[in-house]
Design a protein around this motif. Structure first.
Motif, mmCIF file in Angstrom:
data_model
loop_
_atom_site.group_PDB
_atom_site.id
_atom_site.type_symbol
_atom_site.label_atom_id
_atom_site.label_comp_id
_atom_site.label_asym_id
_atom_site.label_seq_id
_atom_site.Cartn_x
_atom_site.Cartn_y
_atom_site.Cartn_z
ATOM 1 N N SER A 14 43.974 33.266 -21.457
ATOM 2 C CA SER A 14 42.747 33.494 -20.709
ATOM 3 C C SER A 14 41.845 32.274 -20.854
ATOM 4 C CB SER A 14 42.030 34.720 -21.273
ATOM 5 O OG SER A 14 41.616 34.474 -22.615
ATOM 6 N N PRO A 15 40.731 32.214 -20.117
ATOM 7 C CA PRO A 15 39.780 31.114 -20.348
ATOM 8 C C PRO A 15 39.328 31.016 -21.802
ATOM 9 C CG PRO A 15 39.271 32.205 -18.279
ATOM 10 C CD PRO A 15 40.358 33.023 -18.934
ATOM 11 N N GLU A 16 39.206 32.158 -22.469
ATOM 12 C CA GLU A 16 38.848 32.146 -23.887
ATOM 13 C C GLU A 16 39.942 31.464 -24.712
ATOM 14 O OE1 GLU A 16 36.845 33.147 -27.585
ATOM 15 O OE2 GLU A 16 36.198 32.915 -25.508
ATOM 16 N N ASP A 17 41.199 31.774 -24.406
ATOM 17 C CA ASP A 17 42.311 31.138 -25.117
ATOM 18 C C ASP A 17 42.337 29.627 -24.854
ATOM 19 O OD1 ASP A 17 43.397 33.514 -26.248
ATOM 20 O OD2 ASP A 17 44.247 34.017 -24.287
ATOM 21 N N ARG A 18 42.048 29.246 -23.609
ATOM 22 C CA ARG A 18 42.020 27.823 -23.275
ATOM 23 C C ARG A 18 40.970 27.109 -24.114
ATOM 24 N NH1 ARG A 18 38.446 24.843 -20.644
ATOM 25 N NH2 ARG A 18 39.120 22.908 -19.587
ATOM 26 N N ALA A 19 39.765 27.707 -24.209
ATOM 27 C CA ALA A 19 38.687 27.094 -24.978
ATOM 28 C C ALA A 19 39.074 26.967 -26.447
ATOM 29 C CB ALA A 19 37.406 27.905 -24.829
ATOM 30 N N ARG A 20 39.729 27.979 -26.980
ATOM 31 C CA ARG A 20 40.124 27.942 -28.390
ATOM 32 C C ARG A 20 41.229 26.901 -28.617
ATOM 33 N NH1 ARG A 20 40.932 34.077 -30.379
ATOM 34 N NH2 ARG A 20 41.317 32.970 -32.346
ATOM 35 N N ALA A 21 42.162 26.795 -27.670
ATOM 36 C CA ALA A 21 43.231 25.804 -27.806
ATOM 37 C C ALA A 21 42.664 24.385 -27.782
ATOM 38 C CB ALA A 21 44.259 25.991 -26.694
ATOM 39 N N VAL A 29 46.845 20.347 -16.419
ATOM 40 C CA VAL A 29 48.141 20.623 -17.040
ATOM 41 C C VAL A 29 47.969 21.453 -18.306
ATOM 42 C CG1 VAL A 29 50.095 19.568 -18.239
ATOM 43 C CG2 VAL A 29 49.343 18.646 -16.041
ATOM 44 N N LEU A 30 47.029 21.069 -19.154
ATOM 45 C CA LEU A 30 46.802 21.830 -20.384
ATOM 46 C C LEU A 30 46.366 23.259 -20.075
ATOM 47 C CD1 LEU A 30 44.982 19.186 -22.647
ATOM 48 C CD2 LEU A 30 47.437 19.598 -22.350
ATOM 49 N N GLU A 31 45.481 23.407 -19.126
ATOM 50 C CA GLU A 31 45.003 24.737 -18.746
ATOM 51 C C GLU A 31 46.136 25.596 -18.195
ATOM 52 O OE1 GLU A 31 40.988 25.850 -16.728
ATOM 53 O OE2 GLU A 31 42.414 25.395 -15.110
ATOM 54 N N ALA A 74 55.062 29.559 -29.621
ATOM 55 C CA ALA A 74 53.717 29.051 -29.345
ATOM 56 C C ALA A 74 52.931 30.076 -28.535
ATOM 57 C CB ALA A 74 53.794 27.740 -28.582
ATOM 58 N N GLY A 75 51.718 30.360 -28.969
ATOM 59 C CA GLY A 75 50.871 31.309 -28.273
ATOM 60 C C GLY A 75 49.887 30.615 -27.357
ATOM 61 N N PRO A 76 49.137 31.371 -26.589
ATOM 62 C CA PRO A 76 48.176 30.771 -25.656
ATOM 63 C C PRO A 76 47.037 30.034 -26.342
ATOM 64 C CG PRO A 76 47.944 33.161 -25.701
ATOM 65 C CD PRO A 76 49.191 32.842 -26.457
ATOM 66 N N GLN A 77 46.810 30.323 -27.634
ATOM 67 C CA GLN A 77 45.743 29.636 -28.357
ATOM 68 C C GLN A 77 46.247 28.432 -29.161
ATOM 69 O OE1 GLN A 77 44.175 32.758 -30.810
ATOM 70 N NE2 GLN A 77 43.732 34.109 -29.083
ATOM 71 N N THR A 78 47.536 28.132 -29.078
ATOM 72 C CA THR A 78 48.094 27.020 -29.842
ATOM 73 C C THR A 78 47.471 25.700 -29.388
ATOM 74 O OG1 THR A 78 50.204 28.183 -30.104
ATOM 75 C CG2 THR A 78 50.211 25.796 -30.466
ATOM 76 N N PRO A 79 46.911 24.927 -30.293
ATOM 77 C CA PRO A 79 46.289 23.652 -29.906
ATOM 78 C C PRO A 79 47.336 22.622 -29.479
ATOM 79 C CG PRO A 79 45.524 24.411 -32.064
ATOM 80 C CD PRO A 79 46.723 25.215 -31.724
ATOM 81 N N PHE A 80 46.846 21.552 -28.871
ATOM 82 C CA PHE A 80 47.685 20.461 -28.414
ATOM 83 C C PHE A 80 47.486 19.238 -29.311
ATOM 84 C CE2 PHE A 80 46.560 23.079 -24.763
ATOM 85 C CZ PHE A 80 47.782 23.286 -24.143
#
Length: 431
Positions: free
Chosen positions: A296-303, A285-287, A77-83
């Protein structure tokens, strides 16, 4: 659905385990402890919010009071993987012990209580009540306490003293809901002293408490064919149990999403607390999960942009004695499978896209499903769904199972439906 069809879907083992879960979860604090125990057996480990989190794959969970957030990070799982989030709540309407609990009148010893949530008051009359919750100790720790015995009772006035009771009962929340627990003069400090001693704690070490009453009658199957389930706190521990079972079942699979269980407290009183859905707990928790995997914040937004939440809470089955209060074209029935909850005024978060997600999960699980919509002349309740959607900006779907007597001290649902819901939740988490 025919009896034959029900037998295809019905897994008695799951409902038996739900009955056990209800018995060990008389308070939100016990509910998260019971869920955590099941997750531990599936390989999850607890992490502290105050510690740094690592990027190692596997299952983790956080407990804060009566709330639990658990998630499983698949290999790769990468940092951009959705939940994929399943949202539930651990609290139920009940009678909670006041800060100065010892009271009494006319030679009776009583316990002062406060009404928690939307309680149908008459359902708490003439029931044998136990006490549960937690004691806060002076060293900063807490101790769970569960007294499963008939300690208290709210006695109803005899019909001989109220001949008009069947013409309409009106209970005063302050005067008529105070339980009795003995005879004699008011003995200040005796309740907490008794509870502390039963919990194996020195009463002098108790600095605070969060205690509540619960019906000591256990959940049980009901009906000629045992096709119904009657019990306390089905709203919403049934969903907590289903989501816990589903998350444990998918742990270890090669998943395109990170499955998450969010079990909040205080839904019944508006979710405005540090453990409620309006808090930043789930978002944090998700962040932190994204950042632990090098994001990064960009990855968080994409996830989060690819994240979907399934808000699971109890819904209303059509009531045979009050069918006129239901929407004529939508009559959910017990053992008809999970219900999709829809309200165009956003009391539920479901939209057309969410309906497609829910339908696809049910189809993959091979379970039937139904739709609930309120009668236009009746106000509609709400859930953590719209709160979660607005707070995190994620697509959210509201679902549940059909039940009678919601918020009563004892509620009623189909005995098949807990398994059907868990199966649908599992399919949703698998994506």
């Amino acid at each position: 659905m025919s009896t034959a069809a029900r037998q295809v879907f019905f897994d008695r083992t799951h409902t038996d385990d739900l009955i056990a879960f209800l018995g060990t979860s008389p308070s939100p604090y016990h509910a998260v402890a019971s869920a955590a125990e099941r997750l531990e057996k599936a390989g999850f480990r607890q992490v502290a919010e105050t510690d740094a989190w690592d990027a190692v794959a596997g299952g983790r969970y956080v407990i804060r009071g009566g709330a639990l957030i658990a998630w499983y990070v698949p290999q790769g799982a990468g940092p951009q993987t959705p939940f994929r989030v399943v949202g539930t709540h651990t609290d139920s309407p009940n009678l909670r012990v006041k800060p100065v609990p010892d009271t009494g009148s006319a030679g009776w010893r009583q316990v002062a209580v406060e009404i928690y949530g939307g309680v149908p008051l008459n359902t708490w009359l003439d029931r044998d009540l136990g006490l549960s919750g937690r004691l806060a100790l002076r060293d900063g720790s807490s101790r769970l306490v569960q007294l499963d015995e008939p300690l208290l009772r709210v006695p109803q006035l005899a019909i001989h003293l109220d001949r008009q009771v069947n013409e309409g009962m009106k209970l005063d929340k302050q005067r008529h809901l105070t339980p009795i627990w003995g005879l004699g003069p008011v003995d200040e400090g005796s309740l907490i002293e008794y509870v502390a001693q039963r919990a194996g704690v020195d009463p002098a070490d108790v600095a605070g408490w969060d205690l509540m009453t619960h019906d000591v009658q256990p959940a049980s199957y009901l009906g000629r064919d045992r096709e119904l389930l009657a019990g306390p706190r089905l709203d919403n521990l049934l969903s907590v149990h289903a989501a816990t079972a589903a998350l444990a079942a998918v742990a270890g699979e090669d998943l395109p999403y990170i499955p998450v269980l969010a079990a909040f407290d205080h839904e019944e009183t508006g979710s405005e607390s540090d453990t409620g859905a309006q808090s930043p707990l789930l978002g944090n928790v998700l962040e932190r999960s994204v950042y632990a995997r090098g994001g990064s914040p960009e990855d968080r937004a994409r996830a989060l942009a690819g994240t979907v939440c399934l808000s699971s809470d109890m819904g209303h089955a059509v009531h045979p004695n009050y069918s006129e209060r239901h929407e004529p074209g939508h009559h959910p029935m017990p053992n008809g499978g999970p219900i999709l909850k829809v309200n165009v005024n956003n009391r539920y978060a479901t939209d057309g896209v969410g309906r497609a997600v829910f339908a696809a999960a049910c189809e993959r699980a091979g379970v039937p499903w139904q739709t609930f919509v309120s009668n236009n002349a009746m106000p509609c309740g709400t859930t953590i769904g719209p709160i979660t959607a607005a707070r995190l900006g994620i697509s959210t779907v509201d679902c549940g199972i059909a039940a009678l007597s919601m918020h009563s001290a004892r509620e009623l649902c189909g005995a098949d439906d807990p398994y059907l819901l868990a199966s649908a939740v599992k399919a949703f988490l698998e994506g």
